[in-house]
Design a protein around this motif. Structure first.
Motif, PDB file in Angstrom:
ATOM      1  N   ALA A  74       0.859  -1.186   0.000  1.00 19.78           N
ATOM      2  CA  ALA A  74       0.000   0.000   0.000  1.00 19.78           C
ATOM      3  C   ALA A  74       0.894   1.235   0.000  1.00 19.78           C
ATOM      4  CB  ALA A  74      -0.894  -0.011   1.231  1.00 19.78           C
ATOM      5  N   ARG A  75       0.292   2.377  -0.306  1.00 20.14           N
ATOM      6  CA  ARG A  75       1.054   3.631  -0.365  1.00 20.14           C
ATOM      7  C   ARG A  75       1.913   3.837   0.875  1.00 20.14           C
ATOM      8  NH1 ARG A  75      -3.911   4.407  -2.547  1.00 20.14           N
ATOM      9  NH2 ARG A  75      -4.743   4.279  -0.441  1.00 20.14           N
ATOM     10  N   GLY A  76       3.133   4.230   0.623  1.00 19.87           N
ATOM     11  CA  GLY A  76       4.017   4.597   1.725  1.00 19.87           C
ATOM     12  C   GLY A  76       4.600   3.425   2.490  1.00 19.87           C
ATOM     13  N   ARG A  77       4.359   2.218   2.011  1.00 19.23           N
ATOM     14  CA  ARG A  77       4.912   1.060   2.717  1.00 19.23           C
ATOM     15  C   ARG A  77       5.917   0.364   1.806  1.00 19.23           C
ATOM     16  NH1 ARG A  77       2.293  -0.760   7.180  1.00 19.23           N
ATOM     17  NH2 ARG A  77       0.342   0.271   7.673  1.00 19.23           N
ATOM     18  N   PRO A  78       7.001  -0.148   2.405  1.00 13.55           N
ATOM     19  CA  PRO A  78       7.964  -0.858   1.564  1.00 13.55           C
ATOM     20  C   PRO A  78       7.402  -2.176   1.029  1.00 13.55           C
ATOM     21  CG  PRO A  78       8.661  -0.861   3.883  1.00 13.55           C
ATOM     22  CD  PRO A  78       7.450   0.009   3.787  1.00 13.55           C
ATOM     23  N   CYS A  79       6.585  -2.839   1.811  1.00 10.07           N
ATOM     24  CA  CYS A  79       6.121  -4.172   1.426  1.00 10.07           C
ATOM     25  C   CYS A  79       4.721  -4.410   1.960  1.00 10.07           C
ATOM     26  CB  CYS A  79       7.100  -5.212   1.994  1.00 10.07           C
ATOM     27  SG  CYS A  79       6.709  -6.912   1.535  1.00 10.07           S
ATOM     28  N   GLY A  80       3.925  -5.165   1.238  1.00  7.37           N
ATOM     29  CA  GLY A  80       2.609  -5.558   1.717  1.00  7.37           C
ATOM     30  C   GLY A  80       2.726  -6.708   2.699  1.00  7.37           C
ATOM     31  N   SER A  81       1.591  -7.337   3.019  1.00 10.41           N
ATOM     32  CA  SER A  81       1.631  -8.511   3.887  1.00 10.41           C
ATOM     33  C   SER A  81       2.417  -9.604   3.188  1.00 10.41           C
ATOM     34  CB  SER A  81       0.214  -9.000   4.188  1.00 10.41           C
ATOM     35  OG  SER A  81      -0.461  -8.066   5.007  1.00 10.41           O
ATOM     36  N   ILE A  82       3.225 -10.293   3.968  1.00  9.20           N
ATOM     37  CA  ILE A  82       4.079 -11.332   3.391  1.00  9.20           C
ATOM     38  C   ILE A  82       4.321 -12.404   4.439  1.00  9.20           C
ATOM     39  CG2 ILE A  82       6.225 -10.080   3.997  1.00  9.20           C
ATOM     40  CD1 ILE A  82       7.371 -11.157   1.294  1.00  9.20           C
ATOM     41  N   GLY A  83       4.442 -13.626   4.002  1.00  3.67           N
ATOM     42  CA  GLY A  83       4.713 -14.701   4.956  1.00  3.67           C
ATOM     43  C   GLY A  83       4.906 -16.003   4.222  1.00  3.67           C
ATOM     44  N   PRO A  84       5.318 -17.021   4.966  1.00  6.25           N
ATOM     45  CA  PRO A  84       5.647 -18.301   4.338  1.00  6.25           C
ATOM     46  C   PRO A  84       4.412 -19.049   3.868  1.00  6.25           C
ATOM     47  CG  PRO A  84       5.647 -18.538   6.710  1.00  6.25           C
ATOM     48  CD  PRO A  84       5.427 -17.074   6.436  1.00  6.25           C
ATOM     49  N   THR A  85       4.535 -19.734   2.747  1.00  5.82           N
ATOM     50  CA  THR A  85       3.492 -20.652   2.318  1.00  5.82           C
ATOM     51  C   THR A  85       3.977 -22.087   2.569  1.00  5.82           C
ATOM     52  OG1 THR A  85       1.877 -21.116   0.578  1.00  5.82           O
ATOM     53  CG2 THR A  85       4.160 -20.824  -0.140  1.00  5.82           C
ATOM     54  N   THR A  86       3.108 -23.063   2.290  1.00  2.31           N
ATOM     55  CA  THR A  86       3.391 -24.466   2.626  1.00  2.31           C
ATOM     56  C   THR A  86       4.579 -25.015   1.833  1.00  2.31           C
ATOM     57  OG1 THR A  86       1.029 -24.721   3.005  1.00  2.31           O
ATOM     58  CG2 THR A  86       2.318 -26.743   2.835  1.00  2.31           C
ATOM     59  N   THR A  87       5.620 -25.370   2.540  1.00  3.28           N
ATOM     60  CA  THR A  87       6.847 -25.840   1.901  1.00  3.28           C
ATOM     61  C   THR A  87       6.661 -27.195   1.226  1.00  3.28           C
ATOM     62  OG1 THR A  87       8.052 -24.650   3.597  1.00  3.28           O
ATOM     63  CG2 THR A  87       9.310 -26.236   2.318  1.00  3.28           C
TER      64      THR A  87
END
Lengths: 184, 280
Positions: free
Chosen positions: A68-81
């Motif tokens: 989103a505006r002004g943020r370096p990164c959105g939501s992020i996280g691991p998915t099923t390996t």
């Protein structure tokens, strides 16, 4: 106390990490998951030009939300390996040193890690907003058409994880539940 | 005759999509906090703490709770003497598309699933189910479910004699096999009865009932408690790192079925249970 690890890592750097150990990861990693791994595999098999070299990389199985505006990164996280097990062999042969994802791998895949001296870090799924604060930069590296499944270069900052498979191929998940199991 | 405008339903669904993507429902927060007390693993308690912290960060920053903002399922149940005016399917599709761009949601839907898997770019089309009830009011529910927990969900056609014991054994076995990779602590939606196609829908819709609301059927209510207890004996724990809290709630929904059948479906939901129901 979690061990602080500076990325990129070499196979020597991960040699003495032990299963169950907590780590904090800082530095550059590459995101790859189902679609990008499949496309990479196809190009690799055709012997054609690849967009990124995986040697010495930490591969983060993740697909972020748009920032989103002004943020370096959105939501992020691991998915099923475990879904990426099918790609593990050539990933490790290509020089990948570590994988970051969530959940246990399928049977037999810890041995592959052991053979190549590469580790698997597990993080917690479903913490995308919290983990967003631990990614300082994100840059598209290849295959924008894959959307969230494109390859991104991410700069991690104190990203917490647990050594789930170490470089000897010891798998944390093998005996993890026995202590708490109350069923026959 | 009551008339619902499709465009107004679209606006409502759009705001619901945005809200559920960034806000963990109060009943889920309360259940997580309550179960945290029962967790003997320090790492397990830490994971629950992180989940609760994540919910605060998400709500405050209007960030998606999870990067997997899921597939949207929209359930519209029409009460008696109620009609919808306009292009319902088009309006709901546009609602999901608008919410996805406004909320910076991840595009997680691909078409041609077994070939090109081309991303549709705006999370369309959503799953839309329109039902009818004999009640006075109509309701609309939206649930956003991640791909990992959807992968872990299962259906089984049990023999009619298997009874509750068979139902519980089946669900526990599914969680044993799939639970660690579907982001525990889990919430289990269980559909019992109906038909092959109906049981999974019952299971998913069962997840809509708040965790602090009892099952109106006392027998099913007891089974929900039994199921939670049985699943928590597996030891999978928060984050799948070992512990006592693998599941914080089970919701059972039943429907009559054929004499030869006992369909059971379990819709496994991760701790980020994103759903909301509104009466119209």
């Amino acid at each position: 106390m979690a061990r602080v690890l500076r990325l990129p890592l070499s196979r020597e750097d991960v040699q003495d990490l032990k299963v169950g150990e907590e780590v904090l990861l800082s530095g550059p990693a590459l995101t790859m998951r189902d679609a990008s791994l499949k496309r990479y595999e196809t190009i690799l098999n055709e012997g054609k030009q690849l967009p990124v070299d995986l040697k010495g990389e930490l591969i983060f199985h993740a697909g972020p939300t748009p920032a989103a505006r002004g943020r370096p990164c959105g939501s992020i996280g691991p998915t099923t390996t475990a879904r990426m097990d099918r790609f593990l062999s050539w990933m490790l042969e290509s020089g990948v040193v570590a994988v970051l994802g969530k959940g246990p791998r399928g049977t037999g895949h810890a041995g592959l890690h052991g053979r190549h001296g590469a580790v698997y870090f597990a993080a917690v799924g479903g913490l995308g907003a919290l983990y967003a604060g631990m990614v300082e930069e994100i840059e598209l590296m290849a295959w924008e058409d894959l959307g969230p499944e494109a390859i991104y270069r991410v700069e991690l900052k104190d990203f917490p994880a647990i050594v789930a498979i170490d470089s000897r191929g010891e798998d944390m998940y093998v005996s993890l539940y026995t202590d708490y199991r109350k069923r026959g | 005759m009551k008339v619902l405008e499709a465009s107004r339903l679209g606006s409502l669904v759009e705001s619901m999509c945005l809200e559920i993507s960034t806000t963990l429902p109060e009943d889920v927060v309360l259940a997580l906090s309550a179960f945290s007390e029962r967790e003997s693993s320090l790492r397990g308690r830490k994971v629950i703490e992180m989940i609760l912290e994540n919910a605060v960060v998400a709500a405050r920053g209007k960030l998606p709770i999870c990067q997997d903002t899921g597939v949207f399922s929209i359930y519209l149940t029409l009460g008696r003497d109620t009609a919808v005016q306009g292009d319902l399917s088009g309006e709901l599709e546009k609602a999901v598309s608008r919410a996805s761009s406004e909320g910076f949601l991840r595009s997680s839907i691909v078409r041609s699933p077994a070939s090109s898997r081309m991303n549709t770019g705006d999370n369309t089309p959503p799953v839309i189910k329109v039902g009818i009830s004999g009640g006075e009011s109509s309701t609309v529910s939206v649930i956003a479910k991640g791909g990992g927990s959807e992968n872990a969900s299962r259906l089984s056609m049990l023999h009619p004699g298997a009874g509750w014991e068979g139902v519980i054994d089946f669900v526990v076995k599914v969680v044993e096999d799939q639970g660690a990779k579907s982001c525990p602590p889990l919430i289990l939606g269980v559909g019992v009865g109906g038909s092959f196609d109906c049981a999974p829908e019952l299971a998913k819709k069962a997840l809509l009932r708040p965790l602090n609301e009892k099952n109106p059927d006392p027998e099913a209510d007891r089974m929900e408690e039994e199921l939670v207890k049985a699943v928590n004996e597996l030891g999978i724990g928060p984050g799948g790192f070992g512990g006592d809290v693998t599941c914080i709630g089970a919701r059972i929904a039943q429907a009559p079925c054929h004499v030869a059948n006992l369909p059971v479906a379990v819709s496994i939901n991760c701790h980020a249970l994103r759903r909301k129901t509104v009466s119209i």
